[in-house]
Design a protein around this motif. Structure first.
Motif, PDB file in Angstrom:
ATOM      1  N   LEU A  35       1.015  -1.153  -0.020  1.00  0.00           N
ATOM      2  CA  LEU A  35       0.096  -0.042  -0.144  1.00  0.00           C
ATOM      3  C   LEU A  35       0.751   1.285   0.100  1.00  0.00           C
ATOM      4  CD1 LEU A  35      -2.670  -1.191   2.602  1.00  0.00           C
ATOM      5  CD2 LEU A  35      -2.968  -0.929   0.123  1.00  0.00           C
ATOM      6  N   MET A  36       1.928   1.325   0.771  1.00  0.00           N
ATOM      7  CA  MET A  36       2.970   2.443   0.655  1.00  0.00           C
ATOM      8  C   MET A  36       3.466   2.541  -0.671  1.00  0.00           C
ATOM      9  SD  MET A  36       4.915   1.853   4.267  1.00  0.00           S
ATOM     10  CE  MET A  36       5.924   3.176   4.015  1.00  0.00           C
ATOM     11  N   PHE A  37       3.885   1.552  -1.529  1.00  0.00           N
ATOM     12  CA  PHE A  37       4.278   1.596  -2.798  1.00  0.00           C
ATOM     13  C   PHE A  37       3.129   2.106  -3.788  1.00  0.00           C
ATOM     14  CE2 PHE A  37       5.350  -0.876  -6.882  1.00  0.00           C
ATOM     15  CZ  PHE A  37       6.553  -0.117  -7.158  1.00  0.00           C
ATOM     16  N   ALA A  38       1.840   1.881  -3.505  1.00  0.00           N
ATOM     17  CA  ALA A  38       0.941   2.410  -4.436  1.00  0.00           C
ATOM     18  C   ALA A  38       0.721   4.028  -4.250  1.00  0.00           C
ATOM     19  CB  ALA A  38      -0.534   1.560  -4.111  1.00  0.00           C
ATOM     20  N   ARG A  39       0.783   4.248  -2.968  1.00  0.00           N
ATOM     21  CA  ARG A  39       0.705   5.740  -2.679  1.00  0.00           C
ATOM     22  C   ARG A  39       2.102   6.593  -3.153  1.00  0.00           C
ATOM     23  NH1 ARG A  39       1.588   9.123   2.884  1.00  0.00           N
ATOM     24  NH2 ARG A  39       1.161  10.905   2.024  1.00  0.00           N
ATOM     25  N   LEU A  40       3.390   5.931  -3.021  1.00  0.00           N
ATOM     26  CA  LEU A  40       4.357   6.439  -3.566  1.00  0.00           C
ATOM     27  C   LEU A  40       4.526   6.799  -5.087  1.00  0.00           C
ATOM     28  CD1 LEU A  40       7.167   4.763  -1.422  1.00  0.00           C
ATOM     29  CD2 LEU A  40       6.763   7.204  -1.426  1.00  0.00           C
ATOM     30  N   LEU A  41       3.754   5.613  -5.881  1.00  0.00           N
ATOM     31  CA  LEU A  41       3.664   5.807  -7.198  1.00  0.00           C
ATOM     32  C   LEU A  41       2.777   6.889  -7.570  1.00  0.00           C
ATOM     33  CD1 LEU A  41       3.119   1.849  -8.252  1.00  0.00           C
ATOM     34  CD2 LEU A  41       5.172   3.227  -8.676  1.00  0.00           C
ATOM     35  N   LYS A  60       8.306   9.353 -18.535  1.00  0.00           N
ATOM     36  CA  LYS A  60       7.440   8.180 -18.889  1.00  0.00           C
ATOM     37  C   LYS A  60       6.441   8.047 -17.953  1.00  0.00           C
ATOM     38  CE  LYS A  60       8.302   3.148 -18.862  1.00  0.00           C
ATOM     39  NZ  LYS A  60       9.405   2.156 -18.684  1.00  0.00           N
ATOM     40  N   ARG A  61       5.110   7.921 -18.049  1.00  0.00           N
ATOM     41  CA  ARG A  61       4.295   7.823 -17.223  1.00  0.00           C
ATOM     42  C   ARG A  61       3.961   6.404 -16.642  1.00  0.00           C
ATOM     43  NH1 ARG A  61       0.382  11.945 -17.932  1.00  0.00           N
ATOM     44  NH2 ARG A  61      -0.888  10.958 -16.505  1.00  0.00           N
ATOM     45  N   ILE A  62       3.504   6.662 -15.402  1.00  0.00           N
ATOM     46  CA  ILE A  62       3.430   5.433 -14.716  1.00  0.00           C
ATOM     47  C   ILE A  62       1.976   4.789 -14.881  1.00  0.00           C
ATOM     48  CG2 ILE A  62       3.216   4.325 -12.305  1.00  0.00           C
ATOM     49  CD1 ILE A  62       5.395   6.628 -11.544  1.00  0.00           C
ATOM     50  N   PHE A  63       1.028   5.712 -14.905  1.00  0.00           N
ATOM     51  CA  PHE A  63      -0.400   5.282 -14.924  1.00  0.00           C
ATOM     52  C   PHE A  63      -0.857   5.775 -16.443  1.00  0.00           C
ATOM     53  CE2 PHE A  63       0.258   5.818 -10.433  1.00  0.00           C
ATOM     54  CZ  PHE A  63      -0.244   4.515 -10.159  1.00  0.00           C
ATOM     55  N   GLY A  64      -1.384   5.171 -17.362  1.00  0.00           N
ATOM     56  CA  GLY A  64      -2.211   5.346 -18.725  1.00  0.00           C
ATOM     57  C   GLY A  64      -3.201   6.346 -18.337  1.00  0.00           C
ATOM     58  N   PRO A  65      -3.768   6.668 -19.547  1.00  0.00           N
ATOM     59  CA  PRO A  65      -5.245   7.606 -19.446  1.00  0.00           C
ATOM     60  C   PRO A  65      -6.232   6.550 -18.949  1.00  0.00           C
ATOM     61  CG  PRO A  65      -4.016   8.098 -21.544  1.00  0.00           C
ATOM     62  CD  PRO A  65      -3.332   6.877 -20.964  1.00  0.00           C
ATOM     63  N   ASP A  66      -6.140   5.233 -19.310  1.00  0.00           N
ATOM     64  CA  ASP A  66      -7.174   4.430 -18.756  1.00  0.00           C
ATOM     65  C   ASP A  66      -6.922   3.793 -17.377  1.00  0.00           C
ATOM     66  OD1 ASP A  66      -5.209   2.923 -19.761  1.00  0.00           O
ATOM     67  OD2 ASP A  66      -6.444   1.481 -20.390  1.00  0.00           O
ATOM     68  N   ARG A  71      -4.743   4.970  -9.271  1.00  0.00           N
ATOM     69  CA  ARG A  71      -3.980   5.844  -8.784  1.00  0.00           C
ATOM     70  C   ARG A  71      -4.636   6.158  -7.282  1.00  0.00           C
ATOM     71  NH1 ARG A  71      -2.145  11.053 -12.247  1.00  0.00           N
ATOM     72  NH2 ARG A  71      -1.361  11.426 -10.482  1.00  0.00           N
ATOM     73  N   TRP A  72      -3.720   6.433  -6.123  1.00  0.00           N
ATOM     74  CA  TRP A  72      -3.844   6.360  -4.575  1.00  0.00           C
ATOM     75  C   TRP A  72      -5.086   7.447  -4.592  1.00  0.00           C
ATOM     76  CZ3 TRP A  72      -2.571   3.482  -0.464  1.00  0.00           C
ATOM     77  CH2 TRP A  72      -2.733   4.126   0.768  1.00  0.00           C
ATOM     78  N   HIS A  73      -4.814   8.695  -5.048  1.00  0.00           N
ATOM     79  CA  HIS A  73      -5.797   9.933  -4.766  1.00  0.00           C
ATOM     80  C   HIS A  73      -7.267   9.547  -5.155  1.00  0.00           C
ATOM     81  CE1 HIS A  73      -4.626  11.395  -8.653  1.00  0.00           C
ATOM     82  NE2 HIS A  73      -5.851  11.688  -8.520  1.00  0.00           N
ATOM     83  N   ASN A  74      -7.382   8.680  -6.126  1.00  0.00           N
ATOM     84  CA  ASN A  74      -8.603   8.221  -6.788  1.00  0.00           C
ATOM     85  C   ASN A  74      -9.420   7.323  -5.957  1.00  0.00           C
ATOM     86  OD1 ASN A  74      -8.705  10.416  -8.730  1.00  0.00           O
ATOM     87  ND2 ASN A  74      -7.398   9.228 -10.132  1.00  0.00           N
ATOM     88  N   PHE A  75      -8.674   6.045  -5.841  1.00  0.00           N
ATOM     89  CA  PHE A  75      -9.229   4.958  -5.310  1.00  0.00           C
ATOM     90  C   PHE A  75      -9.629   4.891  -3.922  1.00  0.00           C
ATOM     91  CE2 PHE A  75      -4.834   2.883  -4.778  1.00  0.00           C
ATOM     92  CZ  PHE A  75      -4.961   2.779  -3.695  1.00  0.00           C
ATOM     93  N   LYS A  76      -8.930   5.900  -3.143  1.00  0.00           N
ATOM     94  CA  LYS A  76      -8.774   6.100  -1.540  1.00  0.00           C
ATOM     95  C   LYS A  76     -10.315   6.789  -1.462  1.00  0.00           C
ATOM     96  CE  LYS A  76      -6.982  10.655  -0.715  1.00  0.00           C
ATOM     97  NZ  LYS A  76      -5.915  11.556   0.220  1.00  0.00           N
ATOM     98  N   GLU A  77     -10.660   7.640  -2.349  1.00  0.00           N
ATOM     99  CA  GLU A  77     -11.935   8.017  -2.184  1.00  0.00           C
ATOM    100  C   GLU A  77     -13.409   7.108  -2.377  1.00  0.00           C
ATOM    101  OE1 GLU A  77     -12.153  10.991  -1.049  1.00  0.00           O
ATOM    102  OE2 GLU A  77     -10.150  11.508  -1.232  1.00  0.00           O
TER     103      GLU A  77
END
Length: 512
Positions: A35-41, A60-66, A71-77
């Motif tokens: 979970l810390m890794f997910a937030r750090l990404l 280089k993007r870590i997360f693509g448009p889809d 991303r942490w700040h989205n799924f935590k909500e």
């Protein structure tokens, strides 16, 4: 160290995992690491996006448009059930797809998400979201505190080396920013992290030291700038054959400022090691720090013949010392923890190893540790061997550590808590004295065999069949004891007996 509310938050998170049915300390740390890794990404991606807005420099993007929902700040909500599904099916699949793009990503390929309770996931996400992962001075201590909760020994003699013992060993070998540092059985990467912390402290200017309100200091390592690329990508190398340990090791180094450590899944005693990693297996390192597994033995056919050619044995504690000698460059140095049996064992393999250290290399020090140093993991007596590859031994520095600053029982409380609050930095802790004497050692000066530190010439060690136990060379001073005259003792006993009889008569009279 972490204190106050932050410590309380970590303890609460740990308790939540326990009540949520995940009670193995290693599994808890692993899941928190994920979970810390997910937030750090997400933190890294956000920083890259902001930098791009200012500079328009591609990245280089870590997360693509889809993949923005991962991303942490989205799924935590999200609500609990939806969050659990996203993390289990989306985030972890994304982790696996990152294999090859980062050291941590490589060990996510077989990562398993063990959190089954939506409530536990929400609690864990909220707790980790509040942690200061962007504060370089805190996140390393935070992870050390988590690792400190590993209170049970692993299999094959694995257990975590106390942080102050690691620092002591790092100080013995003094790694430099131009060198390479390795650990053939790295576990959670405590030695590699210890070397990094040492570099930061030793290479920070007065202006680069940040003093906090509580008096603690952060060493920014501002003088390391010319070496930073080497430190980030080429300096630190670790191997282990426990995938969980490797995931934790990678995260530990990442949180201590090493972005691309060279961490590999590999049994370094296996014959496949020099074939897969020839540069590291032979003449690869300036410094090796290690506390390799003590227990167990290996099938001889699985061990590389270059090791058994030096010591014909199945014992891992002997094979690892030979391995470390092979992995070092000529002139390279090591501080390695071994069980006491290595120092005085009578088998041909034991003697052959000690003879190799003394006659074909420079054995510099044998520092005996008290048996309680590794409690509650184990009570085995150990010693630190300090040696340099190549050359020939002239004198060996011996030191007997009686106290390391902590109680030697299972509680391992700081000395100040077990005695009194006014203990100075060296009282109840021989490590300070050992380090000072090591740095000032000399064969003509350290001749008193009754002292805690002394030096022994190699020829004497040879005469004693290469025995390296400190008691073989230490002189014990027997003080004379004065005894009272037997007649005087009898007279005192008679007087005492008469006094007791008189007291008994008085007591009887009082009772009527």
């Amino acid at each position: 160290m972490i204190t106050g509310q932050l410590r309380t938050s970590i303890d609460k998170l740990w308790e939540d995992f326990w009540t949520g049915g995940i009670t193995n300390p290693l599994t808890v740390i692993e899941q928190i690491s994920f979970l810390m890794f997910a937030r750090l990404l997400d933190i890294t991606e956000t920083a890259n996006e902001r930098a791009y807005q200012r500079t328009k420099r591609p990245y280089k993007r870590i997360f693509g448009p889809d993949q923005q929902h991962l991303r942490w700040h989205n799924f935590k909500e999200q609500k609990a059930d939806a969050m659990l599904k996203i993390v289990r099916e989306g985030v972890f699949e994304h982790f696996r797809s990152m294999a090859g793009s980062s050291t941590v990503g490589d060990y996510m390929a077989d990562a398993q998400f063990m959190i089954q309770s939506p409530r536990l996931l929400v609690s864990a996400v909220n707790a980790i979201d509040a942690l200061p992962l962007t504060a370089g001075d805190i996140k390393g201590d935070l992870y050390e505190y988590l690792l400190g909760k590993l209170t049970t020994a692993g299999i094959n003699g694995q257990f975590r080396t106390p942080r102050h013992i690691i620092r002591f060993m790092v100080e013995l070998v003094e790694p430099q920013p131009t060198e390479t540092v390795g650990d053939p059985a790295c576990g959670t990467a405590g030695f590699l992290v210890g070397a990094m912390e040492y570099l930061l402290e030793k290479h920070t200017s007065k202006q680069g030291v940040i003093v906090h309100e509580d008096g603690s200091r952060t060493y920014t390592g501002d003088l390391l700038k010319p070496y930073w690329k080497h430190i980030q990508a080429d300096m630190f190398h670790g191997f282990d054959f426990d995938a969980t340990m490797l995931r934790i090791a990678s995260m530990n180094l990442l949180l201590h400022g090493v972005d691309s450590p060279d961490i590999h899944y590999q049994d370094t005693l296996n014959r496949s090691f020099p074939e897969k990693y020839p540069k590291q297996a032979n003449d690869g390192f300036h410094v090796i720090l290690a506390n390799p597994p003590f227990k167990g033995s290996l099938a001889e056919e699985d061990v590389h013949p270059s090791l058994t050619g030096v010591v014909r044995t199945k014992k891992t504690e002997l094979l690892f010392v030979v391995l470390i000698l092979q992995m070092l460059k000529t002139g390279g140095r090591s501080a390695t923890i071994v069980p006491d049996g290595v120092l005085f064992g009578s088998s041909k393999a034991h003697k052959a190893l000690r003879q190799t250290l003394v006659e074909k290399n420079q054995l510099e020090a044998v520092i005996s540790l008290p048996s309680g140093v590794f409690k509650p993991y184990a009570s085995v007596s150990t010693a630190i061997l300090v040696f340099v590859k190549g050359g020939k031994t002239e004198h060996v520095f011996f030191y007997g550590v009686d106290a390391d600053g902590f109680s030697l029982d299972d509680k391992r409380l700081p000395a100040g808590e077990t005695k009194n609050k006014s203990l100075g930095p060296s009282e109840g802790n021989d490590l300070y004295d050992a380090l000072e004497r090591w740095r000032k050692r000399g064969p003509r000066k350290d001749t008193d065999r009754r002292a805690k530190a002394f030096m022994v010439p190699a020829r004497e060690i040879l005469e004693k069949d290469f025995d390296l136990s400190i008691n073989r060379y230490k002189e014990v001073t027997q003080s004379s004891v004065q005894h009272d005259d037997p007649g005087e003792i009898i007279t005192k006993l008679e007087a005492l007996e008469a006094e007791i009889a008189a007291d008994l008569r008085n007591l009887r009279d009082m009772l009527g």
